[in-house]
Design an enzyme around this catalytic site. Structure first.
Site, short mmCIF file in Angstrom:
data_model
loop_
_atom_site.label_atom_id
_atom_site.label_comp_id
_atom_site.label_asym_id
_atom_site.label_seq_id
_atom_site.Cartn_x
_atom_site.Cartn_y
_atom_site.Cartn_z
N ASP A 5 -11.23 10.65 -4.42
CA ASP A 5 -12.46 11.46 -4.40
C ASP A 5 -12.37 12.58 -5.42
O ASP A 5 -13.31 13.38 -5.53
CB ASP A 5 -12.65 12.08 -3.00
CG ASP A 5 -11.45 12.90 -2.57
OD1 ASP A 5 -10.33 12.35 -2.60
OD2 ASP A 5 -11.61 14.07 -2.23
N GLU A 57 0.86 -1.20 0.00
CA GLU A 57 0.00 0.00 0.00
C GLU A 57 0.89 1.24 0.00
O GLU A 57 1.76 1.39 0.87
CB GLU A 57 -0.93 0.05 1.22
CG GLU A 57 -1.88 1.25 1.12
CD GLU A 57 -2.70 1.51 2.39
OE1 GLU A 57 -2.26 1.11 3.49
OE2 GLU A 57 -3.75 2.16 2.25
N LYS A 87 -3.06 22.51 -7.52
CA LYS A 87 -2.53 23.56 -8.39
C LYS A 87 -1.73 22.96 -9.53
O LYS A 87 -0.92 22.05 -9.32
CB LYS A 87 -1.61 24.48 -7.58
CG LYS A 87 -2.35 25.36 -6.61
CD LYS A 87 -1.41 26.37 -6.01
CE LYS A 87 -2.13 27.14 -4.92
NZ LYS A 87 -1.23 27.79 -3.99
N GLU A 123 -11.86 7.31 2.73
CA GLU A 123 -13.15 6.86 2.20
C GLU A 123 -14.24 7.17 3.24
O GLU A 123 -15.32 7.68 2.91
CB GLU A 123 -13.18 5.37 1.86
CG GLU A 123 -14.46 5.08 1.07
CD GLU A 123 -15.02 3.67 1.11
OE1 GLU A 123 -15.94 3.41 0.32
OE2 GLU A 123 -14.61 2.84 1.93
N THR A 127 -10.59 2.98 3.77
CA THR A 127 -9.57 3.82 4.40
C THR A 127 -10.26 4.95 5.17
O THR A 127 -11.46 5.18 5.03
CB THR A 127 -8.64 4.49 3.35
OG1 THR A 127 -9.38 5.50 2.66
CG2 THR A 127 -8.07 3.49 2.37
N HIS A 128 -9.45 5.70 5.93
CA HIS A 128 -10.01 6.84 6.65
C HIS A 128 -10.57 7.87 5.67
O HIS A 128 -11.58 8.52 5.94
CB HIS A 128 -8.95 7.50 7.53
CG HIS A 128 -8.71 6.76 8.81
ND1 HIS A 128 -7.70 5.84 8.97
CD2 HIS A 128 -9.38 6.79 9.99
CE1 HIS A 128 -7.75 5.33 10.18
NE2 HIS A 128 -8.76 5.88 10.82
N ASP A 161 -2.69 12.27 -2.51
CA ASP A 161 -2.83 13.73 -2.47
C ASP A 161 -3.06 14.27 -3.88
O ASP A 161 -2.29 13.96 -4.79
CB ASP A 161 -1.57 14.37 -1.87
CG ASP A 161 -1.37 13.95 -0.42
OD1 ASP A 161 -2.35 14.00 0.35
OD2 ASP A 161 -0.24 13.58 -0.06
N GLU A 196 4.56 4.99 3.89
CA GLU A 196 3.93 6.29 4.15
C GLU A 196 5.04 7.33 4.35
O GLU A 196 5.95 7.13 5.15
CB GLU A 196 3.02 6.17 5.39
CG GLU A 196 2.52 7.46 5.98
CD GLU A 196 1.82 8.39 4.99
OE1 GLU A 196 0.85 7.98 4.34
OE2 GLU A 196 2.28 9.55 4.88
C1 LIG Z 1 -4.74 12.02 1.28
S1 LIG Z 1 -3.82 10.92 2.24
C2 LIG Z 1 -4.71 9.39 2.11
C3 LIG Z 1 -4.32 8.41 3.17
C4 LIG Z 1 -4.99 7.03 3.09
N1 LIG Z 1 -4.61 6.34 1.89
C5 LIG Z 1 -6.48 7.16 3.16
O1 LIG Z 1 -7.14 6.91 2.13
O2 LIG Z 1 -7.00 7.45 4.24
C6 LIG Z 1 -2.42 10.60 1.19
C7 LIG Z 1 -1.25 10.02 1.95
O3 LIG Z 1 -0.20 9.70 1.05
C8 LIG Z 1 1.03 10.03 1.65
N2 LIG Z 1 2.03 10.17 0.58
C9 LIG Z 1 2.14 11.19 -0.30
N3 LIG Z 1 3.17 10.97 -1.15
C10 LIG Z 1 3.71 9.77 -0.79
C11 LIG Z 1 4.80 9.00 -1.27
N4 LIG Z 1 5.55 9.42 -2.30
N5 LIG Z 1 5.09 7.83 -0.65
C12 LIG Z 1 4.36 7.41 0.41
N6 LIG Z 1 3.31 8.10 0.91
C13 LIG Z 1 2.98 9.26 0.31
C14 LIG Z 1 0.74 11.29 2.42
O4 LIG Z 1 1.70 11.53 3.45
C15 LIG Z 1 -0.65 11.00 2.97
O5 LIG Z 1 -0.59 10.38 4.23
#
Ligand SMILES: C[S@@+](CC[C@H](N)C(=O)[O-])C[C@H]1O[C@@H](n2cnc3c(N)ncnc32)[C@H](O)[C@@H]1O
Length: 215
Positions: free
Chosen positions: A156, A45, A124, A196, A193-194, A120, A70
């Site tokens: 989303d 993941e 922009k 979702e 996931t959180h 993420d 992560e």
């Molecule tokens: C919007 S959150 C979603 C978290 C989780 N997947 C969820 O659905 O609840 C995106 C996560 O991806 C992580 N992230 C961003 N770029 C990453 C990378 N290159 N490698 C690992 N994690 C990354 C961020 O730190 C963040 O915790």
């Protein structure tokens, strides 16, 4: 839509068997270092956030191994503390960059599933290049997945979803997108996931896709 603060981790929880730093590891990944049964199917993941997926999936599927990576150390620590608290032996968290991990640490055809949930969006235009679902990662995912292996990508953000599906069709031979149904939650944490959970509780749409590597 506010983001809830990350709860404090109980300092008595020992995470040394569940949390590792990517910068302390060197490729290729040696699964025997982390798992008592390293030949089980391996799921990866990328961007686990608070770790709801990896915690739930690892508990439901003791016959598989899971690695969550992560970037944010405090989220990796939080997720690892949940794994440790539940004494889950078939999942670990790595704090570090999932792009580097997918590119350097896995042999071709070695991973049975890759999960990318709510990456993420980097709204922009000039930040779009920071998105994870770009050609390099998609190529790496296709390479490391075993034939029949699965890519799960949910978001989303409709624009991110549409543009990623187009890119997958252009730069990979993955079979899909296959439709994924939305499931009715049976309890408060019965979400993939959180993120979702957060979207559905705010009646926001969730776009889901599933791909399979062709034999
Ligand atoms: C919007 S959150 C979603 C978290 C989780 N997947 C969820 O659905 O609840 C995106 C996560 O991806 C992580 N992230 C961003 N770029 C990453 C990378 N290159 N490698 C690992 N994690 C990354 C961020 O730190 C963040 O915790």
């Amino acid at each position: 839509m506010g983001r809830r603060a990350l709860p404090k981790v109980n300092p008595a929880i020992v995470t040394s068997n569940h949390l590792f730093e990517l910068e302390d590891l060197s490729p290729p990944i040696v699964l025997g270092k982390f798992f008592s049964e390293p030949t089980r199917p391996l799921e990866l993941e990328i961007g686990s956030g608070r770790g709801l997926f990896i915690n739930t999936a690892a508990a439901e599927h003791p016959e598989r191994n899971f690695i969550g990576i992560e970037l944010a150390k405090r989220y990796a620590h939080f997720s690892a503390s949940r794994l440790a608290r539940s004494d889950i032996k078939n999942a670990i968290m790595i704090a570090g960059d999932g792009l580097k991990f997918a590119n350097e640490f896995f042999a071709k055809d070695s991973v049975s599933a890759v999960h990318v949930y709510f990456p993420d969006p980097w709204w922009k235009g000039r930040h779009r290049k920071r998105r994870v679902m770009r050609e390099p990662l998609l190529n790496d995912i296709e390479n490391i997945l075993m034939p029949g292996g699965e890519l799960h990508f949910w978001t989303d953000v409709k624009e991110y979803f549409d543009s990623t599906l187009k890119l997958i069709a252009k730069v990979t031979h993955l079979d899909g997108p296959h439709a994924v149904d939305s499931k009715t939650p049976e309890h408060d944490l019965d979400y993939r996931t959180h993120f979702e959970r957060r979207m559905r509780m705010h009646n926001k749409p969730v776009y889901r896709s599933l791909y399979k590597k062709r034999p």
